[in-house]
Design a protein around this motif. Structure first.
Motif, mmCIF file in Angstrom:
data_model
loop_
_atom_site.group_PDB
_atom_site.id
_atom_site.type_symbol
_atom_site.label_atom_id
_atom_site.label_comp_id
_atom_site.label_asym_id
_atom_site.label_seq_id
_atom_site.Cartn_x
_atom_site.Cartn_y
_atom_site.Cartn_z
ATOM 1 N N ASP A 1 22.724 9.779 -31.552
ATOM 2 C CA ASP A 1 21.835 10.018 -32.409
ATOM 3 C C ASP A 1 22.450 9.810 -33.699
ATOM 4 O O ASP A 1 21.572 9.451 -34.726
ATOM 5 N N ASN A 2 23.441 9.975 -34.044
ATOM 6 C CA ASN A 2 24.218 10.063 -35.339
ATOM 7 C C ASN A 2 23.550 10.732 -36.396
ATOM 8 O O ASN A 2 23.281 12.024 -36.143
ATOM 9 N N CYS A 3 22.835 10.298 -37.215
ATOM 10 C CA CYS A 3 22.207 10.961 -38.249
ATOM 11 C C CYS A 3 20.591 11.070 -38.125
ATOM 12 O O CYS A 3 19.908 11.439 -39.302
ATOM 13 N N TYR A 4 20.323 10.544 -36.941
ATOM 14 C CA TYR A 4 18.618 10.097 -36.866
ATOM 15 C C TYR A 4 18.268 11.069 -35.968
ATOM 16 O O TYR A 4 18.672 11.201 -34.641
ATOM 17 N N TYR A 5 16.740 11.315 -36.116
ATOM 18 C CA TYR A 5 15.946 11.836 -35.067
ATOM 19 C C TYR A 5 15.540 11.022 -34.282
ATOM 20 O O TYR A 5 14.729 10.021 -34.476
ATOM 21 N N LEU A 6 15.623 11.372 -32.782
ATOM 22 C CA LEU A 6 14.870 10.501 -31.737
ATOM 23 C C LEU A 6 13.864 11.184 -31.035
ATOM 24 O O LEU A 6 14.315 12.226 -30.406
ATOM 25 N N PRO A 7 12.673 11.216 -31.270
ATOM 26 C CA PRO A 7 11.472 12.089 -30.532
ATOM 27 C C PRO A 7 11.404 11.896 -29.338
ATOM 28 O O PRO A 7 11.401 13.067 -28.680
ATOM 29 N N ASP A 8 11.596 10.831 -28.805
ATOM 30 C CA ASP A 8 11.255 10.650 -27.201
ATOM 31 C C ASP A 8 12.581 9.594 -27.038
ATOM 32 O O ASP A 8 12.720 8.650 -27.074
ATOM 33 N N VAL A 9 13.489 10.328 -25.988
ATOM 34 C CA VAL A 9 14.770 9.470 -25.859
ATOM 35 C C VAL A 9 15.182 9.943 -24.587
ATOM 36 O O VAL A 9 15.078 10.945 -23.923
ATOM 37 N N GLU A 10 15.779 8.935 -23.823
ATOM 38 C CA GLU A 10 16.587 9.049 -22.706
ATOM 39 C C GLU A 10 17.979 8.174 -22.651
ATOM 40 O O GLU A 10 18.027 7.033 -23.074
ATOM 41 N N ILE A 11 18.968 8.982 -22.556
ATOM 42 C CA ILE A 11 20.327 8.310 -22.838
ATOM 43 C C ILE A 11 21.186 8.554 -21.375
ATOM 44 O O ILE A 11 21.272 9.646 -20.723
ATOM 45 N N VAL A 12 21.246 7.439 -20.799
ATOM 46 C CA VAL A 12 21.819 7.292 -19.336
ATOM 47 C C VAL A 12 23.305 6.853 -19.619
ATOM 48 O O VAL A 12 23.724 5.797 -20.483
ATOM 49 N N SER A 13 24.256 7.458 -18.971
ATOM 50 C CA SER A 13 25.879 7.320 -19.185
ATOM 51 C C SER A 13 26.357 6.922 -17.850
ATOM 52 O O SER A 13 26.567 7.899 -16.858
ATOM 53 N N GLU A 14 26.732 5.743 -17.435
ATOM 54 C CA GLU A 14 27.456 5.229 -16.328
ATOM 55 C C GLU A 14 29.036 5.302 -16.619
ATOM 56 O O GLU A 14 29.501 4.719 -17.262
ATOM 57 N N ARG A 15 29.745 5.890 -15.815
ATOM 58 C CA ARG A 15 31.324 6.205 -15.797
ATOM 59 C C ARG A 15 31.649 5.304 -14.403
ATOM 60 O O ARG A 15 31.948 5.582 -13.296
ATOM 61 N N LEU A 16 32.197 4.107 -14.892
ATOM 62 C CA LEU A 16 32.929 3.284 -14.003
ATOM 63 C C LEU A 16 34.266 3.524 -13.449
ATOM 64 O O LEU A 16 35.169 3.580 -14.339
ATOM 65 N N LYS A 17 34.689 3.453 -12.277
ATOM 66 C CA LYS A 17 35.945 3.515 -12.016
ATOM 67 C C LYS A 17 36.756 2.060 -11.702
ATOM 68 O O LYS A 17 36.087 1.324 -10.618
ATOM 69 N N THR A 18 37.442 1.729 -12.452
ATOM 70 C CA THR A 18 38.083 0.446 -12.185
ATOM 71 C C THR A 18 39.692 0.447 -11.844
ATOM 72 O O THR A 18 40.348 1.566 -11.959
ATOM 73 N N ASN A 19 40.179 -0.687 -11.498
ATOM 74 C CA ASN A 19 41.689 -0.609 -11.175
ATOM 75 C C ASN A 19 42.478 -1.228 -12.235
ATOM 76 O O ASN A 19 43.105 -2.298 -12.442
ATOM 77 N N THR A 20 42.132 -0.495 -13.495
ATOM 78 C CA THR A 20 42.937 -0.826 -14.657
ATOM 79 C C THR A 20 43.580 0.698 -15.055
ATOM 80 O O THR A 20 43.203 1.544 -14.593
ATOM 81 N N VAL A 21 44.749 0.544 -15.874
ATOM 82 C CA VAL A 21 45.191 1.795 -16.595
ATOM 83 C C VAL A 21 44.123 2.803 -17.102
ATOM 84 O O VAL A 21 43.087 2.043 -17.671
ATOM 85 N N SER A 22 43.959 3.714 -16.831
ATOM 86 C CA SER A 22 42.764 4.758 -17.089
ATOM 87 C C SER A 22 42.558 4.949 -18.522
ATOM 88 O O SER A 22 43.421 4.984 -19.379
ATOM 89 N N ALA A 23 41.549 4.783 -19.057
ATOM 90 C CA ALA A 23 41.137 4.761 -20.444
ATOM 91 C C ALA A 23 41.342 6.258 -20.785
ATOM 92 O O ALA A 23 41.332 7.215 -19.854
ATOM 93 N N THR A 24 41.529 6.594 -22.111
ATOM 94 C CA THR A 24 41.782 8.157 -22.334
ATOM 95 C C THR A 24 41.401 8.584 -23.769
ATOM 96 O O THR A 24 40.496 7.842 -24.422
#
Length: 775
Positions: free
Chosen positions: A327-350
């Motif tokens: 949202d940062n500094c903004y009002y979002l009246p009707d909102v859907e935020i979907v977050s996909e967290r993928l598992k990959t064969n690379t060094v783990s992000a941190t």
């Protein structure tokens, strides 16, 4: 003395600037880091043997040649670990040494201990490892196709985004990508472990989280936490890269020290460090937005996808924070935020400065730039139309915004930076310049302060007043160059009314202050400053009671200040008070503790108050782009940033400048590249470009907002470590406007991904011209 909880509306003045407590040691080369400690004659030096496959079963591992190599003392595999083969922060899925399977290129397979670092490194290369390759998901697309996730996809929502999109007068779809980032701290990963008597062990580690290293090493060796002491005097940079990642190196050194009875040191080579340690999470963003003719956002469907690497690490919390800051500094009246967290064969992000916040924030700023381009409006006007305001002040996760100073900050910066006049001048320049194009952007920042995992919001401190009046302070915060030691020292000096030089800060140690949280989430000064304040205030209360009894005066007639201590009619130096109190058998030592109040979050519902308060800021950036080469230059930057009532303005301004330039690097030059086999190609300064002095804007102005925290933080100050990083989004927004100037009649946003390298800028110019012509 420092006021912990002034009356509402009370004015708290910013504290004076003081140099970093180790500044004189830094500039003279006398500051001692882990690698500067004297090495005993029987020191063993370590090196990991690393996997050459991204995903494979280990068929056999012949280490005979490694053991026979010159200088080698011993070689260790997972079978040699007496306790838990685990250095993971949460999910127990990061082994110290691989056992049957490797899940990323560069993963640690075995550990060599030798009489010199070079001998260990040479020997590690002699291993003969046979693999059975397994299917590897290197890219997001490959992981998505295999349904490879570190946890179920998360959803945060308010209202009915689908229905609101259907009824919106204007709709737009878009997508873009942003890359990861290497921490590139000046001091690489390093640890020294020394065996102590009766099986105990002492570790000097370059870590942001001494307590976590302590607990993981204890479990790995089959010891109790009381048997393991972890010490950190200073780090040569960390930025989140030493929050969880340092445990691997500390545990390796501890294993060898415990097995051999000799001190052991692991100083990681820069290339190995970059290959083996986690980075900032890259993101893919897709969205559909509904809006009206004035640019008000009416509906938003936002999809955030992040390849998290081969293990969980801190990815759930990092991706959660990306959702929080979408949202940062903004009002979002009707909102859907979907977050996909993928598992990959690379060094783990941190963890990395901002902890997912920059990725979420860049997404919404990009969306507003898109809406502005389609409407033919100045992006700043669209931003202003969507700011949080009265009646529009609840976040998508249900937290009420009570400290919204973004509108006032933007208005002041707009005027002081001459945004409108410069915008007109740039439009005139672009109309007359066929090759060079300029862009200008003003973007705000609202960053939540607290660990979103609630129980981490706690800290301890230990304060000693000695009989000569000198004071020693220890706390759970670690010093990585950000100045937390001098800020906490100032807090304690204020309590007793003594000069700052009276205070000696000692190395962070788990045997002095136990069970601390990581120095992260921008909360180091907030948490540890208040804990030290509480410890010092306890001692001061004892002194007030002693002096009021001794000099037969009321407690309120005892005052501490720069001129000494006044007790009724008597005036004494602080040293005299300390000596008399010691003779009078008054305890001059105290622990202090602080837990952030009024925060709670239901992760299952993604609702609550995860943050104690918000830090705000705004930046105006002007750039120039060469449309023939794709190269760009950041010409000027104006920053107005909110640190509340600053504990130390000089330190805070340094953090703001450093954070901005590091954010600029993430969005413009720092590109991570893996090949199809999962090998990191950008693994050294020769192939990975961080910003240099020449990348700093020629004109950079930084002003601090003249306000204070609405919450009773230490001296009403605000955190400063992470929020300035996101001010650099203004650079990326300005680059988009410069590229868009190549075809000003096109009402579309250039297809520019981050980092905006010359290659990507050229591709965006070509794509913009093509899309604009077709439109």
């Amino acid at each position: 003395m420092a006021e912990r909880d002034p009356e509402p509306g009370a004015v708290v003045l910013a504290k004076p600037s003081h140099p970093h407590e180790s500044a004189h040691l830094h500039v003279t080369g006398q500051a001692r880091y882990t690698d500067d400690l004297a090495e005993p004659g029987d020191m063993l030096h370590l090196c990991f043997g690393q996997s050459t496959e991204a995903h494979a079963r280990i068929v056999s591992m012949d280490l005979e040649a490694v053991r026979e190599a010159p200088g080698v003392h011993s070689v260790y595999t997972a079978a040699d670990i007496p306790g838990a083969n685990d250095v993971a922060p949460v999910a127990h899925d990061d082994p110290l040494l691989a056992e049957d399977e490797v899940v990323s290129h560069g993963q640690a397979l075995f550990l060599v201990a030798a009489t010199s670092r070079d001998a260990a490194r040479r020997a590690a290369r002699l291993a003969k490892v046979e693999y059975e390759p397994l299917d590897a998901a290197i890219t997001s697309a490959q992981a998505r196709a295999a349904n490879s996730l570190i946890e179920p996809t998360q959803r945060m929502a308010r209202g009915d985004a689908g229905a609101a999109l259907a009824s919106a007068p204007h709709r737009a779809k878009g997508a873009f990508e942003m890359g990861g980032q290497d921490h590139f701290y000046l001091e690489g990963q390093i640890a020294v472990a020394t065996p102590d008597e009766d099986g105990a062990i002492h570790i000097v580690s370059s870590t942001q989280h001494p307590s976590e290293v302590q607990h993981l090493v204890a479990h790995m060796l089959g010891l109790t936490s009381a048997d393991v002491t972890v010490e950190v005097r200073r780090m040569g940079g960390a930025f989140g890269g030493k929050e969880t990642q340092a445990a691997l190196f500390a545990a390796a050194a501890a294993l060898v020290a415990a097995r051999t009875g000799r001190p052991a040191k692991l100083r990681c080579d820069r290339d190995d460090d970059m290959v083996m340690t986690g980075k900032r999470h890259p993101f893919e963003v897709a969205y559909e937005v509904g809006y009206d003719e004035e640019g008000h956002l009416l509906a938003l469907s936002l999809f955030l996808s992040s390849p998290c690497g081969a293990s969980v690490d801190l990815s759930p919390a990092i991706n959660d924070r990306a959702m929080f800051h979408a949202d940062n500094c903004y009002y979002l009246p009707d909102v859907e935020i979907v977050s996909e967290r993928l598992k990959t064969n690379t060094v783990s992000a941190t963890a990395f400065r901002g902890f997912g916040g920059p990725q979420g924030m860049l997404a919404i700023e990009r969306i507003l730039d898109d809406v502005a381009a389609r409407l033919g409006r100045d992006p700043l006007e669209v931003r202003l139309a969507n700011l949080y305001a009265a009646g529009r002040s609840e976040t998508p996760y249900g937290m009420e915004i009570k400290d919204n100073i973004a509108p006032e900050m933007i208005a002041r910066l707009r005027e002081n930076a001459r945004y409108d006049a410069r915008s007109k001048a740039i439009a005139t320049f672009n109309a007359q310049s066929p090759i060079l194009k300029r862009g200008l952007a003003l973007t705000p920042v609202k960053f939540g302060i607290s660990f979103t995992t609630t129980h981490l919001n706690q800290a301890g401190a230990l304060v000693h007043v000695y009989a000569d009046g000198s004071i020693q302070v220890n706390h759970g915060g670690t010093e990585m160059g950000q100045g937390v030691y001098v800020k906490v020292a100032q807090v304690v000096a204020d309590v007793f009314g003594v000069p700052l030089g009276t205070i000696r800060c000692t190395a962070t140690r788990t045997d002095k202050v136990p069970n601390t949280s990581a120095t992260a989430a921008s909360s180091g000064a907030d948490l540890n400053g208040m804990a030290a304040f509480n410890a010092a205030s306890t001692i001061k209360a004892r002194l007030v009671d002693f002096l009021s009894r001794t000099y037969a005066c009321a407690p309120e007639d005892v005052t501490f200040g720069a001129d000494g201590v006044q007790a009724g009619a008597a005036r004494l130096t602080f040293g005299e008070v300390a000596r008399r109190a010691q003779i009078g058998r008054v305890s001059l030592s105290s622990t202090g503790f602080y837990a952030t109040p009024d925060i709670a979050y239901d992760r299952a519902a993604h609702k609550g108050r995860p943050f104690y308060y918000f830090s705000y800021g705004a930046a105006v950036s002007e750039v120039a782009v060469d449309t023939l080469t794709g190269e760009h230059k950041v010409l000027a930057v104006d920053i107005l940033h909110d640190v509340g009532a600053s504990l130390n303005p000089a330190i805070d301004k340094g953090q703001i400048e450093g954070g901005f330039v590091q954010g600029q690097g993430w969005l413009t030059t720092e590109e991570l590249v893996w090949d199809a086999k999962g090998r990191l190609l950008t693994h050294s300064p020769a192939t990975y470009k961080i910003p240099t002095a020449s990348d700093r804007p020629k004109r950079l102005t930084i002003e601090l907002w003249d306000g204070q925290n609405v919450e009773p933080t230490i001296n009403r100050s605000k955190a400063v470590g992470e929020p300035p990083f996101m001010l650099a989004i203004s650079v990326f927004s300005a680059l988009n406007r410069a590229v868009a100037a190549c075809l000003p009649e096109a009402r579309c946003l250039p297809p520019l991904d981050a980092p905006a390298t010359p290659e990507k800028v050229l591709a965006a110019i070509a794509g913009h011209r093509k899309e604009g012509t077709q439109a």
